[in-house]
Scaffold this active site. Structure first.
Site, PDB file in Angstrom:
ATOM      1  CG  ASN A  23      -2.095  -1.055   0.905  1.00  0.00           C
ATOM      2  OD1 ASN A  23      -2.279  -1.502  -0.235  1.00  0.00           O
ATOM      3  ND2 ASN A  23      -2.802  -1.455   1.947  1.00  0.00           N
ATOM      4  CB  CYS A 116     -14.525  -3.079  -3.543  1.00  0.00           C
ATOM      5  SG  CYS A 116     -13.231  -3.838  -2.574  1.00  0.00           S
ATOM      6  NE  ARG A 399      -5.680  -7.397  -5.439  1.00  0.00           N
ATOM      7  CZ  ARG A 399      -6.453  -6.755  -4.573  1.00  0.00           C
ATOM      8  NH1 ARG A 399      -7.495  -7.345  -4.041  1.00  0.00           N
ATOM      9  NH2 ARG A 399      -6.213  -5.509  -4.239  1.00  0.00           N
TER      10      ARG A 399
HETATM   11  N1  EPU Z   1     -14.282   6.501   2.388  1.00  0.00           N
HETATM   12  C1  EPU Z   1     -15.308   7.379   2.135  1.00  0.00           C
HETATM   13  N2  EPU Z   1     -15.150   8.303   1.137  1.00  0.00           N
HETATM   14  C2  EPU Z   1     -14.006   8.382   0.403  1.00  0.00           C
HETATM   15  C3  EPU Z   1     -12.969   7.490   0.660  1.00  0.00           C
HETATM   16  C4  EPU Z   1     -13.132   6.542   1.675  1.00  0.00           C
HETATM   17  O1  EPU Z   1     -16.342   7.335   2.777  1.00  0.00           O
HETATM   18  O2  EPU Z   1     -13.936   9.253  -0.478  1.00  0.00           O
HETATM   19  C5  EPU Z   1     -14.433   5.499   3.442  1.00  0.00           C
HETATM   20  C6  EPU Z   1     -14.285   4.075   2.936  1.00  0.00           C
HETATM   21  O3  EPU Z   1     -15.495   3.573   2.411  1.00  0.00           O
HETATM   22  C7  EPU Z   1     -13.825   3.341   4.174  1.00  0.00           C
HETATM   23  C8  EPU Z   1     -12.971   4.382   4.880  1.00  0.00           C
HETATM   24  O4  EPU Z   1     -13.392   5.656   4.371  1.00  0.00           O
HETATM   25  O5  EPU Z   1     -14.925   3.040   4.976  1.00  0.00           O
HETATM   26  C9  EPU Z   1     -11.488   4.239   4.675  1.00  0.00           C
HETATM   27  O6  EPU Z   1     -11.195   4.143   3.280  1.00  0.00           O
HETATM   28  P1  EPU Z   1      -9.815   4.567   2.672  1.00  0.00           P
HETATM   29  O7  EPU Z   1     -10.050   5.524   1.567  1.00  0.00           O
HETATM   30  O8  EPU Z   1      -8.868   4.961   3.744  1.00  0.00           O
HETATM   31  O9  EPU Z   1      -9.322   3.197   2.029  1.00  0.00           O
HETATM   32  P2  EPU Z   1      -8.479   3.053   0.717  1.00  0.00           P
HETATM   33  O10 EPU Z   1      -7.519   4.161   0.642  1.00  0.00           O
HETATM   34  O11 EPU Z   1      -9.379   2.797  -0.429  1.00  0.00           O
HETATM   35  C10 EPU Z   1      -6.487   1.733   1.793  1.00  0.00           C
HETATM   36  C11 EPU Z   1      -5.810   0.426   1.551  1.00  0.00           C
HETATM   37  C12 EPU Z   1      -6.712  -0.702   2.034  1.00  0.00           C
HETATM   38  C13 EPU Z   1      -6.980  -0.489   3.519  1.00  0.00           C
HETATM   39  C14 EPU Z   1      -7.606   0.897   3.747  1.00  0.00           C
HETATM   40  C15 EPU Z   1      -7.820   1.233   5.203  1.00  0.00           C
HETATM   41  C16 EPU Z   1      -4.483   0.892  -0.403  1.00  0.00           C
HETATM   42  C17 EPU Z   1      -4.218   0.651  -1.835  1.00  0.00           C
HETATM   43  N3  EPU Z   1      -5.546   0.284   0.127  1.00  0.00           N
HETATM   44  O12 EPU Z   1      -7.684   1.700   1.031  1.00  0.00           O
HETATM   45  O13 EPU Z   1      -5.971  -1.895   1.858  1.00  0.00           O
HETATM   46  O14 EPU Z   1      -7.851  -1.477   3.990  1.00  0.00           O
HETATM   47  O15 EPU Z   1      -6.737   1.909   3.175  1.00  0.00           O
HETATM   48  O16 EPU Z   1      -6.628   1.193   5.889  1.00  0.00           O
HETATM   49  O17 EPU Z   1      -3.747   1.593   0.251  1.00  0.00           O
HETATM   50  C18 EPU Z   1      -5.694  -4.214   1.627  1.00  0.00           C
HETATM   51  O18 EPU Z   1      -4.469  -4.003   1.517  1.00  0.00           O
HETATM   52  O19 EPU Z   1      -6.166  -5.374   1.793  1.00  0.00           O
HETATM   53  C19 EPU Z   1      -6.616  -3.077   1.570  1.00  0.00           C
HETATM   54  C20 EPU Z   1      -7.905  -3.218   1.311  1.00  0.00           C
END
Ligand code: EPU
Length: 432
Positions: A23, A116, A399
């Site tokens: 990540n 997702c 992945r």
């Molecule tokens: N959220 C919103 N609005 C947004 C963006 C996010 O409501 O515009 C919500 C999401 O639905 C979720 C929360 O905020 O409930 C956190 O989401 P976040 O955006 O932080 O997640 P992400 O950036 O899409 C990354 C990791 C994930 C990890 C999460 C939380 C990467 C590529 N992915 O996802 O990793 O679970 O942060 O720490 O960095 C994994 O590696 O298995 C994985 C899913």
């Protein structure tokens, strides 16, 4: 398609080394688009998501070379501002392109990411952030169109109902580094992977303050330069192997992320009667008597990471007493539950919580991997189950875990990867 077969019950011993953080690498690769100079990225894990991100960078015009031994070179001489549906739909992290393209070209046309399996993953906060930088953002025919030619610094509050957003913070940082004026991001994600991205951006000449805190201040610069950057070790992979060591009662050493990145896991393991000991750059675990159940809530960093919740579920499934695991990031991230139940775990979902009644043992069964961390939880379960566990759809595992089967076999697990055709017919999970 491959399957994994595990014959459970073997103790593990020796050393496992975690690779670079998935990540971190994904947004870092995207950030290489911010300069026309060459970027050298080290400690890149060999994962299908990383190779996929490389393909996306190539599509937008970068040259991406895997030099071997985890060293990659990215040079984005000319970049086109577009990423089509066909590429973006397979990997959500490709949304990081949005900020990088705006930061480099002042515009982007990127397909909206699709659904997702771990639940809804909106990007409203990413878009709100870009709008606060005076970008014009439109969604048309499934594409996000961003016109940021006249963007300027501003104040952005990135908190949503589940806290901050990791890739949203990455996107906004990448867009802001070349945005004239000063951008103040409040409620920014504090994950170590965001700190790593900031370290890379600083190396490229970006002017950032407050790195690692929820308030990030970005002073826009005209252009960025190339960089030589080493990615941090993967804290989730490190944690997964530490949970495996505790689960199997093994004398295993784990080399990987340092204590500052694993504080919440350390705390919950301690509550469970397991000491995580870090000496000379190596982790090991020691269990004090009988393990105890935990009450665990996933939260943004430095809280307990959602990406280790499924693996903890496996550990608690064979820990005496009643544990409660509550999701505050992805309320539906419990796909591992029904598969663990097939192995004899006593689990119940109650809202966004999983109630775990520890059982004496699990029994091997054919199970189906559904997402990355759920797959890891099933591998861990297979290590302690009696008899054989067959895991299908292991591409989910590849992945985010570099050769997990090989790493575990090297420390004594009886685990092998086979073509699906070699799985006994009666065990295959057919849809009908
Ligand atoms: N959220 C919103 N609005 C947004 C963006 C996010 O409501 O515009 C919500 C999401 O639905 C979720 C929360 O905020 O409930 C956190 O989401 P976040 O955006 O932080 O997640 P992400 O950036 O899409 C990354 C990791 C994930 C990890 C999460 C939380 C990467 C590529 N992915 O996802 O990793 O679970 O942060 O720490 O960095 C994994 O590696 O298995 C994985 C899913």
């Amino acid at each position: 398609m491959d399957v994994i077969r595990i014959d459970g019950g073997r103790p593990l011993s020796g050393r496992i080394t975690a690779g670079g953080a998935k990540n971190s690498v994904l947004p870092i690769f995207a950030a290489c688009l911010l300069t026309e100079d060459e970027c050298v990225i080290r400690n890149v894990p060999d994962l299908s998501d990383v190779r996929y991100m490389a393909r996306i960078l190539e599509y937008v015009g970068a040259s991406v070379v895997d030099e071997g031994s985890g060293v990659w070179r990215v040079k984005a001489g000319e970049v086109r501002p577009e990423a089509p549906y066909d590429l973006v739909r397979k990997m959500r992290a490709s949304i990081c392109l949005l900020g990088a393209l705006v930061g480099r070209l002042g515009q982007a046309r990127v397909s909206m990411p699709g659904g997702c399996v771990i639940g809804p993953r909106p990007i409203d906060l990413h878009l709100k952030g870009l709008r606060k930088l005076s970008c014009k953002v439109e969604v048309k025919a499934g594409y996000l169109q961003v016109d940021g030619k006249d963007r300027r610094g501003g104040g952005v509050f990135l908190g949503g109902r589940y806290g901050s957003t990791v890739t949203g913070t990455a996107n906004l940082l990448m867009a802001a580094v070349t945005t004239p004026g000063t951008t103040r991001i409040e409620c920014a994600a504090c994950e170590p992977e965001i700190v790593d991205l900031c370290t890379l951006l600083r190396g490229m000449g970006a002017r950032l303050e407050g790195v690692g805190s929820p308030t990030l201040i970005v002073h826009g610069v005209d252009s960025l330069n190339g960089v030589d950057h080493t990615v941090i070790d993967d804290r989730i992979e490190t944690g997964t192997y530490l949970i495996a060591a505790a689960l199997t009662g093994s004398d295993l050493e784990v080399k990987g992320a340092p204590p500052a990145m694993l504080g919440a896991l350390h705390d919950k393991m301690e509550e469970a009667g397991i000491d995580m000991i870090y000496e000379d750059g190596l982790w090991r675990v020691e269990t004090r008597g009988q393990r105890a159940p935990v009450d665990l809530i996933t939260l943004p960093h430095p809280g307990f990471p959602t990406d280790l919740q499924a693996q903890m579920c496996t550990l608690m499934a064979v820990t005496p007493g009643i544990s409660v695991l509550t999701e505050r990031i992805y309320p539906n991230r419990f796909m591992h539950v029904s598969e663990l139940q097939r192995m004899g775990a006593d689990l119940a979902i109650e809202g966004a919580s999983c109630i775990v009644k520890g059982v004496r043992s699990l029994s091997g069964a054919p199970v189906m991997a559904s997402d990355l961390r759920a797959s890891a939880a099933l591998v861990l379960a297979g290590l302690v189950a009696t008899g054989e566990t067959w895991i299908q759809r292991v591409y989910h595992l590849d992945r985010g875990y570099q050769r997990m089967d090989e790493k575990l076999r090297a420390v004594g697990a009886s685990i092998e990867r086979l073509p699906a055709e070699e799985m006994p017919k009666g065990l295959l999970g057919e849809d009908f």
